[in-house]
Write an enzyme that holds these catalytic residues in place. Structure first.
Site, mmCIF file in Angstrom:
data_model
loop_
_atom_site.group_PDB
_atom_site.id
_atom_site.type_symbol
_atom_site.label_atom_id
_atom_site.label_comp_id
_atom_site.label_asym_id
_atom_site.label_seq_id
_atom_site.Cartn_x
_atom_site.Cartn_y
_atom_site.Cartn_z
ATOM 1 N N SER A 36 0.833 -1.212 0.000
ATOM 2 C CA SER A 36 0.000 0.000 0.000
ATOM 3 C C SER A 36 0.863 1.256 0.000
ATOM 4 C CB SER A 36 -0.952 0.019 1.203
ATOM 5 O OG SER A 36 -0.213 -0.025 2.409
ATOM 6 N N SER A 127 6.730 5.674 18.389
ATOM 7 C CA SER A 127 7.176 6.993 17.940
ATOM 8 C C SER A 127 7.262 7.948 19.122
ATOM 9 C CB SER A 127 6.148 7.514 16.935
ATOM 10 O OG SER A 127 6.328 8.892 16.708
ATOM 11 N N TYR A 152 -3.160 9.357 14.480
ATOM 12 C CA TYR A 152 -1.957 8.543 14.254
ATOM 13 C C TYR A 152 -1.193 8.348 15.563
ATOM 14 C CZ TYR A 152 2.881 7.408 13.187
ATOM 15 O OH TYR A 152 4.131 6.820 13.206
ATOM 16 N N LYS A 156 -0.340 4.843 18.145
ATOM 17 C CA LYS A 156 0.936 4.358 18.701
ATOM 18 C C LYS A 156 0.817 4.194 20.221
ATOM 19 C CE LYS A 156 2.958 3.867 14.873
ATOM 20 N NZ LYS A 156 3.298 2.545 14.377
ATOM 21 N N TYR A 180 10.780 5.941 17.982
ATOM 22 C CA TYR A 180 11.694 6.646 17.079
ATOM 23 C C TYR A 180 11.486 8.143 17.192
ATOM 24 C CZ TYR A 180 10.784 2.163 14.608
ATOM 25 O OH TYR A 180 10.556 0.860 14.276
ATOM 26 N N ASN A 182 13.218 11.402 14.892
ATOM 27 C CA ASN A 182 12.968 11.752 13.482
ATOM 28 C C ASN A 182 13.891 10.978 12.544
ATOM 29 O OD1 ASN A 182 12.010 13.960 15.245
ATOM 30 N ND2 ASN A 182 11.360 14.873 13.326
HETATM 31 P P1 NAD Z 1 6.248 3.083 5.348
HETATM 32 O O1 NAD Z 1 4.893 3.507 4.935
HETATM 33 O O2 NAD Z 1 7.387 3.403 4.437
HETATM 34 O O3 NAD Z 1 6.258 1.500 5.621
HETATM 35 C C1 NAD Z 1 5.135 0.805 6.084
HETATM 36 C C2 NAD Z 1 4.966 -0.426 5.208
HETATM 37 O O4 NAD Z 1 3.848 -1.181 5.693
HETATM 38 C C3 NAD Z 1 4.669 -0.079 3.754
HETATM 39 O O5 NAD Z 1 5.525 -0.839 2.910
HETATM 40 C C4 NAD Z 1 3.218 -0.490 3.557
HETATM 41 O O6 NAD Z 1 2.966 -0.943 2.236
HETATM 42 C C5 NAD Z 1 3.056 -1.578 4.609
HETATM 43 N N1 NAD Z 1 1.682 -1.738 5.131
HETATM 44 C C6 NAD Z 1 0.865 -0.746 5.586
HETATM 45 N N2 NAD Z 1 -0.310 -1.285 5.980
HETATM 46 C C7 NAD Z 1 -0.220 -2.624 5.777
HETATM 47 C C8 NAD Z 1 -1.118 -3.709 5.979
HETATM 48 N N3 NAD Z 1 -2.356 -3.532 6.437
HETATM 49 N N4 NAD Z 1 -0.696 -4.953 5.673
HETATM 50 C C9 NAD Z 1 0.551 -5.159 5.189
HETATM 51 N N5 NAD Z 1 1.428 -4.165 4.945
HETATM 52 C C10 NAD Z 1 1.043 -2.919 5.251
HETATM 53 O O7 NAD Z 1 6.527 3.679 6.798
HETATM 54 P P2 NAD Z 1 7.882 3.799 7.617
HETATM 55 O O8 NAD Z 1 8.308 5.208 7.618
HETATM 56 O O9 NAD Z 1 8.827 2.747 7.174
HETATM 57 O O10 NAD Z 1 7.358 3.469 9.076
HETATM 58 C C11 NAD Z 1 7.393 2.161 9.604
HETATM 59 C C12 NAD Z 1 6.795 2.145 10.982
HETATM 60 O O11 NAD Z 1 7.514 3.066 11.801
HETATM 61 C C13 NAD Z 1 5.337 2.579 11.041
HETATM 62 O O12 NAD Z 1 4.689 1.794 12.007
HETATM 63 C C14 NAD Z 1 5.430 4.020 11.466
HETATM 64 O O13 NAD Z 1 4.262 4.421 12.121
HETATM 65 C C15 NAD Z 1 6.607 3.968 12.419
HETATM 66 N N6 NAD Z 1 7.266 5.266 12.573
HETATM 67 C C16 NAD Z 1 7.743 5.924 11.472
HETATM 68 C C17 NAD Z 1 8.367 7.167 11.624
HETATM 69 C C18 NAD Z 1 8.874 7.932 10.438
HETATM 70 O O14 NAD Z 1 9.182 9.120 10.583
HETATM 71 N N7 NAD Z 1 9.024 7.327 9.260
HETATM 72 C C19 NAD Z 1 8.513 7.728 12.907
HETATM 73 C C20 NAD Z 1 8.023 7.009 14.015
HETATM 74 C C21 NAD Z 1 7.415 5.780 13.830
HETATM 75 C C1 UD1 Z 2 6.832 14.465 12.596
HETATM 76 C C2 UD1 Z 2 5.461 13.915 12.855
HETATM 77 C C3 UD1 Z 2 5.406 13.229 14.204
HETATM 78 C C4 UD1 Z 2 6.498 12.185 14.325
HETATM 79 C C5 UD1 Z 2 7.843 12.858 14.079
HETATM 80 C C6 UD1 Z 2 8.981 11.851 14.110
HETATM 81 C C7 UD1 Z 2 3.992 15.450 11.661
HETATM 82 C C8 UD1 Z 2 3.000 16.578 11.779
HETATM 83 N N1 UD1 Z 2 4.508 14.995 12.810
HETATM 84 O O1 UD1 Z 2 6.978 15.582 13.420
HETATM 85 O O2 UD1 Z 2 4.166 12.610 14.396
HETATM 86 O O3 UD1 Z 2 6.503 11.640 15.621
HETATM 87 O O4 UD1 Z 2 7.836 13.485 12.782
HETATM 88 O O5 UD1 Z 2 8.890 10.974 13.057
HETATM 89 O O6 UD1 Z 2 4.266 14.969 10.576
HETATM 90 N N2 UD1 Z 2 9.446 22.048 9.041
HETATM 91 C C9 UD1 Z 2 9.581 23.212 8.321
HETATM 92 N N3 UD1 Z 2 9.186 23.202 7.021
HETATM 93 C C10 UD1 Z 2 8.676 22.091 6.409
HETATM 94 C C11 UD1 Z 2 8.554 20.912 7.151
HETATM 95 C C12 UD1 Z 2 8.935 20.925 8.478
HETATM 96 O O7 UD1 Z 2 10.036 24.231 8.839
HETATM 97 O O8 UD1 Z 2 8.323 22.164 5.229
HETATM 98 C C13 UD1 Z 2 9.886 22.045 10.443
HETATM 99 C C14 UD1 Z 2 8.769 21.718 11.425
HETATM 100 O O9 UD1 Z 2 8.129 22.878 11.848
HETATM 101 C C15 UD1 Z 2 9.558 21.052 12.545
HETATM 102 C C16 UD1 Z 2 10.762 20.410 11.836
HETATM 103 O O10 UD1 Z 2 10.860 21.038 10.569
HETATM 104 O O11 UD1 Z 2 10.038 22.023 13.413
HETATM 105 C C17 UD1 Z 2 10.599 18.922 11.638
HETATM 106 O O12 UD1 Z 2 9.334 18.679 11.040
HETATM 107 P P1 UD1 Z 2 8.860 17.215 10.630
HETATM 108 O O13 UD1 Z 2 9.862 16.592 9.727
HETATM 109 O O14 UD1 Z 2 7.460 17.318 10.145
HETATM 110 O O15 UD1 Z 2 8.936 16.382 12.006
HETATM 111 P P2 UD1 Z 2 8.158 16.601 13.385
HETATM 112 O O16 UD1 Z 2 7.549 17.924 13.450
HETATM 113 O O17 UD1 Z 2 9.111 16.276 14.469
#
Ligand code: NAD
Ligand code: UD1
Length: 342
Positions: A36, A127, A152, A156, A180, A182
């Site tokens: 997806s 997260s 969202y 978590k 995690y 960022n």
């Molecule tokens: P992502 O969207 O790149 O990866 C998620 C994967 O799960 C995708 O490949 C998607 O196809 C698959 N997926 C989603 N729903 C599914 C379902 N119902 N069945 C099977 N597959 C499914 O996201 P990511 O950035 O790799 O994040 C991975 C995990 O880490 C998530 O749980 C996300 O919430 C968590 N997380 C991400 C961040 C971030 O900034 N990327 C920060 C904190 C936590």
């Molecule tokens: C995001 C997620 C949060 C997650 C966290 C860590 C959102 C709203 N929140 O927050 O749920 O836990 O990442 O993965 O997506 N910024 C700019 N210009 C931009 C984009 C961002 O100035 O175009 C600034 C934001 O104001 C912030 C910083 O950059 O101060 C980081 O932003 P972002 O990458 O969205 O991360 P988080 O705000 O930490």
């Protein structure tokens, strides 16, 4: 370790990096993904990087029967790392039920099936969003969890609670939630990385897309925060460092080195960087002058959020190693690579 590990969402951004690290450490990996938010190309790239083909099953984890059938067929699994979820914060406010369904139901279905496998080891992608609007940083794992800022974020929080409750009544279950901060950057091969859909909401993909000319200008949200340069501070962690922590956490519970059957760890660098510092790092590694302007604060943003990583450092024995510049360089190499293929 030559044990079989299930990685759900293993073709996504973070999951794919974890599959690479697990295979590098000798684990056998089986990936479930419903594609997806990913594509089969990622599997090919994982094979190119590691020379190893992970098993793959296209399953939508919202299908309880498919989940049950999967675990019947794979009772030789030693652990599950559960990434599969939806992650767009804004979308979650517009479509909360999509998030409650996709981020909660599969978690429950998997936990219900764990008794069928060799060893009930489970790692959950959480997260720093679970902390909500924190009053101060660094944030320790003991910081009180405030109200979630979005559906969202709430999924978590609820997810962690479901696992903790299940651990209380099932002593054979060993689980770790990893919070995690960022995650940014990409694999050093530039073969896997983050593929944001549409206009990126997060800072780093917006920066690299502006650098390459897809976006005209970066808006920096706010310049009057109570921080040294007036822009917000976050804890940007290289996705490869993050991925390595998952391997360490999985080994910890497989070897029963854990002190409690449910543990929580922050995964960050422990160092906050401001938006302007991220922009400067980008300019330094790319040699490009980034086009940016200051705009209004973004609703819901807090001035500073970065991790206290002492628990992960001491107890997990993990520490992030890669710098902000290294992370930005890998993000930039990845941006250039994906645009050269178009
Ligand atoms: P992502 O969207 O790149 O990866 C998620 C994967 O799960 C995708 O490949 C998607 O196809 C698959 N997926 C989603 N729903 C599914 C379902 N119902 N069945 C099977 N597959 C499914 O996201 P990511 O950035 O790799 O994040 C991975 C995990 O880490 C998530 O749980 C996300 O919430 C968590 N997380 C991400 C961040 C971030 O900034 N990327 C920060 C904190 C936590
Ligand atoms: C995001 C997620 C949060 C997650 C966290 C860590 C959102 C709203 N929140 O927050 O749920 O836990 O990442 O993965 O997506 N910024 C700019 N210009 C931009 C984009 C961002 O100035 O175009 C600034 C934001 O104001 C912030 C910083 O950059 O101060 C980081 O932003 P972002 O990458 O969205 O991360 P988080 O705000 O930490």
């Amino acid at each position: 370790m030559n044990k079989k590990i299930l990685v759900t969402g293993g073709l996504g951004y973070i999951g794919s990096h974890v599959v690479v690290e697990l295979q590098n450490e000798g684990f056998q990996v089986i990936v479930i993904d419903n594609l997806s938010n990913s594509s089969m190309d990622v599997l090919d790239k994982i094979i190119e990087i590691t020379g190893i083909t992970p098993l793959f099953e296209k399953i939508d984890l919202r299908d309880k029967n498919m989940v049950s059938d999967f675990f019947k067929r794979h009772s030789d699994i030693y652990g599950v790392i559960h990434f599969a979820a939806s992650k767009a914060v804004g979308e979650s406010s517009n479509n909360p039920l999509k998030y409650y369904e996709n981020n909660i139901s599969p978690l429950v279905y998997i936990l219900q099936q764990l008794e069928k496998i060799k060893d009930q080891n489970f790692i959950f992608s959480s997260s720093c969003t679970v902390y909500g609007q924190v009053d101060k940083s660094p944030i320790t794992e003991d910081t009180l969890l405030k109200k979630a800022e979005s559906p969202y974020g709430n999924t978590k929080k609820i997810g962690e609670q479901i696992i903790e409750d299940t651990c209380k009544i099932n002593n054979n279950l060993n689980a770790i939630s990893l919070r995690y901060f960022n995650p940014i950057g990409a694999h050093s091969s530039a073969k896997i990385g983050e593929l944001p859909i549409g206009i990126p909401q997060n800072l780093v993909p917006f920066v690299t897309q502006t650098g390459i000319g897809i976006r005209e200008e970066l808006s920096i949200f706010g310049k009057d925060y109570p921080t040294p340069d007036g822009t917000c501070i976050r804890d940007y962690i290289h996705v490869v460092d993050l991925a390595k922590a998952h391997v360490i956490a999985m080994k910890r519970i497989i070897l029963k080195d854990n002190s409690d059957n449910y543990e929580v760890f922050n995964l960050g660098t422990g160092k906050g960087s401001s938006v302007l510092e991220v922009v400067n790092a980008f300019e330094e590694i790319s040699g490009i002058k980034l086009n940016y302007m200051f705009s209004e604060r973004r609703a819901g943003d807090i001035a500073a959020a970065f991790a206290d990583t002492q628990k992960a450092n001491k107890i997990l024995g993990w520490k992030s190693e890669l710098s902000l510049n290294e992370a930005m360089l890998s993000a930039w190499e990845w941006e250039k690579k994906i645009n050269s293929n178009i």
